[in-house]
Each structure stands twice: as structure tokens, then as C-alpha cells.
Design a protein around this motif. Structure first.
Motif, PDB file in Angstrom:
ATOM      1  N   HIS A 157      -7.942   1.325  -0.568  1.00 50.57           N
ATOM      2  CA  HIS A 157      -7.978   1.858  -2.829  1.00 50.57           C
ATOM      3  C   HIS A 157      -6.627   1.108  -3.043  1.00 50.57           C
ATOM      4  O   HIS A 157      -7.162   0.056  -4.083  1.00 50.57           O
ATOM      5  CB  HIS A 157      -6.936   3.154  -2.048  1.00 50.57           C
ATOM      6  N   GLU A 193     -11.110  -2.588   8.800  1.00 50.88           N
ATOM      7  CA  GLU A 193     -10.105  -1.875   7.951  1.00 50.88           C
ATOM      8  C   GLU A 193      -9.602  -2.869   8.411  1.00 50.88           C
ATOM      9  O   GLU A 193      -8.989  -3.436   8.947  1.00 50.88           O
ATOM     10  CB  GLU A 193      -9.994  -0.665   8.745  1.00 50.88           C
ATOM     11  N   TYR A 225      -8.819   4.148   6.590  1.00 57.10           N
ATOM     12  CA  TYR A 225      -8.967   3.162   5.064  1.00 57.10           C
ATOM     13  C   TYR A 225      -9.487   2.581   4.715  1.00 57.10           C
ATOM     14  O   TYR A 225      -9.866   1.509   4.681  1.00 57.10           O
ATOM     15  CB  TYR A 225      -7.580   2.699   5.152  1.00 57.10           C
ATOM     16  N   ASN A 226      -9.554   2.951   3.434  1.00 58.18           N
ATOM     17  CA  ASN A 226     -11.002   2.346   2.210  1.00 58.18           C
ATOM     18  C   ASN A 226     -10.408   1.271   1.441  1.00 58.18           C
ATOM     19  O   ASN A 226     -11.399   0.981   0.300  1.00 58.18           O
ATOM     20  CB  ASN A 226     -11.124   3.697   1.241  1.00 58.18           C
ATOM     21  N   MET A 282      -9.613  10.233   2.712  1.00 59.23           N
ATOM     22  CA  MET A 282     -10.736   9.817   2.682  1.00 59.23           C
ATOM     23  C   MET A 282     -11.673   9.352   3.742  1.00 59.23           C
ATOM     24  O   MET A 282     -12.329   8.444   3.874  1.00 59.23           O
ATOM     25  CB  MET A 282     -10.349   7.909   2.689  1.00 59.23           C
ATOM     26  N   GLY A 283     -11.976  10.144   4.496  1.00 59.41           N
ATOM     27  CA  GLY A 283     -12.515  10.169   5.894  1.00 59.41           C
ATOM     28  C   GLY A 283     -11.782  10.032   7.206  1.00 59.41           C
ATOM     29  O   GLY A 283     -12.136   9.395   7.969  1.00 59.41           O
ATOM     30  N   CYS A 300      -0.711   4.259  -0.395  1.00 58.10           N
ATOM     31  CA  CYS A 300      -0.911   5.222   0.422  1.00 58.10           C
ATOM     32  C   CYS A 300      -0.932   6.194   1.921  1.00 58.10           C
ATOM     33  O   CYS A 300      -0.033   5.588   1.872  1.00 58.10           O
ATOM     34  CB  CYS A 300      -2.674   4.551   1.067  1.00 58.10           C
ATOM     35  N   CYS A 330       0.827  -1.110   0.168  1.00 58.84           N
ATOM     36  CA  CYS A 330      -0.034  -0.431  -0.100  1.00 58.84           C
ATOM     37  C   CYS A 330       0.611   1.378  -0.026  1.00 58.84           C
ATOM     38  O   CYS A 330       1.904   1.053   0.979  1.00 58.84           O
ATOM     39  CB  CYS A 330      -0.784  -0.060   1.016  1.00 58.84           C
ATOM     40  N   GLN A 367      -3.692  11.284   2.412  1.00 58.13           N
ATOM     41  CA  GLN A 367      -4.960  10.625   1.517  1.00 58.13           C
ATOM     42  C   GLN A 367      -5.946  10.373   2.414  1.00 58.13           C
ATOM     43  O   GLN A 367      -6.981  10.094   1.742  1.00 58.13           O
ATOM     44  CB  GLN A 367      -3.545   9.902   0.640  1.00 58.13           C
ATOM     45  N   ILE A 368      -5.336   9.190   3.103  1.00 54.80           N
ATOM     46  CA  ILE A 368      -6.272   8.335   4.319  1.00 54.80           C
ATOM     47  C   ILE A 368      -6.977   9.252   4.764  1.00 54.80           C
ATOM     48  O   ILE A 368      -8.389   9.319   5.654  1.00 54.80           O
ATOM     49  CB  ILE A 368      -5.910   7.229   5.352  1.00 54.80           C
ATOM     50  N   LYS A 369      -6.621  10.383   5.541  1.00 55.05           N
ATOM     51  CA  LYS A 369      -7.323  11.762   5.745  1.00 55.05           C
ATOM     52  C   LYS A 369      -8.402  11.750   5.204  1.00 55.05           C
ATOM     53  O   LYS A 369      -9.863  12.544   5.786  1.00 55.05           O
ATOM     54  CB  LYS A 369      -6.690  13.177   6.713  1.00 55.05           C
TER      55      LYS A 369
END
Length: 307
Positions: A117, A163, A114-115, A110-111, A102, A100, A106-108
């Protein structure tokens, strides 16, 4: 209980033991010994940049001063890298884990969660600037805490998929959520008594156990000592180290903190007799059922009051 009880205490040598760590050490020791079990000791020094040279020896000395003698050899996570990497390589080979790229930023975006990705858009590079994540396809479930009772996942949702957890960080350090499980399995630990600051992560850790094909231990969480609501004693807020010369008084304070009507220090000739009494008195039902207990502010040198 068909399995022989194996418990453990796993301090991080990033600072000396403070009152809160002593509470956890005593509770885990008494729970193990009252079940005629083993009590193992592990130094959680996986995050080596945060560890302080020589503190591990200080921790051992403090435990011995308080009559808390461990069974077997002390395991150091910093000496287990080959074992962790072998598991990691196996998971990657089986495609149960993936690289990964990310970033936290980037994770921030995503909300904050971690989604997946890089799971759906595979990263084939094995450059150093990659984390390794575990594919977690299991639900976060409630569990029965042997001290606190039934515990729901922190958002109270029973259909929340866990997650995909980081197994190895982008900086090359193995993650706590991997090594704590691999070490408990390696040491055959089947009972974990620890502080309530870790209770919210337990459903996720149980999901990781399940994903890796292991049985999770029984968990029990004791109240954490805090100098103010939400400010637990920790090395970060400069918690005062335990004084070995007052071991008997410290031990009696721990028993009172945990909720026991325990004799005063003057009634014991030495620490060993106090521990023997505590083992005979230990009762999980008597442990205070609250996640946090406020202790005097002098327990943290963050405050200016004299010790």
C-alpha cells in the motif's frame, strides 16, 4: 569450495541456552570445523527490551563448558546501529526502501500479507510512527539445503513475489530480517547451520540478499527439539537451561539426537576428546532429515514433571 568456510552461531540473550540451542551450536560448530572453517559468535540482541542483563555472559560460559570455542571477537548487534542505519539511509536515498504507516490491524485486513500500500501511495513523512520497508521485486525460490535437501517456498508456489519486508519497525527497532543479513555479510559468513524453525523464512531471506545485491550463504537446517508436536523448546515455553556440569553427557545426547551412532560419555576422558571424535565423524548425510524431534517433557519447566 573456492570460498574458505565461515560459519556462525547467533543466540539471542533473552534466555540461557537450552537443549535445542545446544543442538544448533554443536551442529554449526562441527560443520565448520569438519570443513577446516571458522566458527563465529554473534549475540542477536537487536530486540533489546527482550534481552536479559548478564545472559550473554551465561551463554559464553555454557559454550566454553561444552568445548565450543569461537573464532575472533563476539559481535553484539546492539553495538552496530550506526552501520545498520547507514545502509537504511542509502536504501531510502536510492528509493529501494520506503516509509510505511500501515498498522498490524490494517495488514490483517489485507489478509495478513502486506499488499504494498505505502509503496504505491508514498509516505513522505519521516515521523517516528513509520516503519521502513524494502522494495522486494524478486520471486521466492526453492533452495538446496545442505542438510534437508531441496526446500520449496512454504506455499509451494514458484511465482510468489516476496512481500516487501520491514527493515525498521514502527517502534524504531531494526528488524531481524535486515540485521541478520547485514551481519552475515559484514562477517563474511557463507554457511549458516540453524534450526528448522527458520527454514520457512529462508526463501524470503534469500530474496532480501538478492535485492540488496549480496550472495546468500549456503543454508543447512537441523531438527528442532520439541516437548510436543509444534511446541519447540524455547525461552517462551520456559525451556530448562543446559547444565554445564553435565557437559559431556549433554554433548553425547546432542550427537544421538542428530542421528549419529556416537560413543557413550564414559568412553571419553573429557569434552575436548569427544568434540575431536565428533568432528572426525561429522557427515551431513547422517543428520536426521526431519524438522522436529520430540524430547522428554522435563526439558521444559512448562511441565510439572520433576527434572
Amino acid at each position: 569450495m573456492h570460498n574458505h568456510y565461515v560459519g556462525r552461531f547467533a543466540p539471542s540473550p533473552s534466555g540461557q541456552l537450552h537443549f535445542g540451542s545446544l543442538v544448533t551450536a554443536v551442529a554449526s560448530y562441527l560443520d565448520a570445523k569438519s570443513h577446516s572453517g571458522k566458527w563465529l559468535l554473534r549475540m542477536e540482541d537487536i530486540d533489546e527490551p527482550r534481552c536479559i542483563k548478564g545472559v550473554d555472559k551465561d551463554i559464553l560460559t555454557t559454550l566454553e563448558a561444552h568445548g565450543l570455542y569461537w573464532d575472533g571477537d563476539v559481535i553484539y548487534q546492539s553495538q552496530q546501529h550506526a552501520r545498520y542505519q547507514a545502509v537504511l539511509d542509502d536504501l531510502l536515498t536510492q528509493e529501494k526502501a520506503y516509509f510505511c504507516t500501515c498498522t498490524r490491524k490494517q495488514i490483517k485486513a489485507m489478509g495478513g500479507v502486506y499488499n504494498g500500500h505505502c509503496r504505491t501511495e508514498p509516505v513522505h513523512s519521516t515521523t517516528q510512527d513509520c516503519a521502513v520497508r524494502l522494495k522486494v521485486d524478486t520471486q521466492l525460490e526453492a533452495f538446496d539445503d545442505v542438510l534437508m535437501g531441496k526446500v520449496m517456498p512454504s506455499n509451494s508456489s514458484t511465482d510468489l513475489i516476496a512481500e516487501d519486508v520491514v527493515l525498521k519497525r514502527r517502534d524504531g527497532l531494526f528488524s531481524y530480517n535486515l540485521v541478520v543479513i547485514l551481519d552475515d555479510v559484514f562477517q563474511q559468513v557463507n554457511h549458516v547451520i540453524r534450526g528448522c524453525d527458520l527454514i520457512d523464512v529462508t526463501p524470503l531471506q534469500r530474496a532480501v540478499y538478492h535485492t540488496l545485491g549480496y550472495s546468500a550463504p549456503e543454508y543447512g537446517h537441523v531438527p528442532v527439539a520439541a516437548v510436543a508436536p509444534g511446541r519447540k523448546l524455547s525461552k517462551q515455553n520456559r525451556a530448562a537451561p543446559v547444565k554445564n556440569e553435565t557437559a559431556l553427557d549433554n554433548f553425547v545426547r546432542v550427537m544421538h539426537f542428530l542421528g549419529f551412532s556416537f560413543p557413550n560419555a564414559s568412553e571419553f576422558g573429557d569434552i575436548d576428546s569427544a568434540i575431536k571424535t565428533a568432528i572426525s565423524m561429522w557427515d551431513r548425510k547422517k543428520v536426521v532429515k526431519t524438522p522436529e524431534i520430540i524430547v522428554p517433557q522435563h526439558e521444559s519447566t512448562y511441565y510439572s514433571e520433576p527434572l
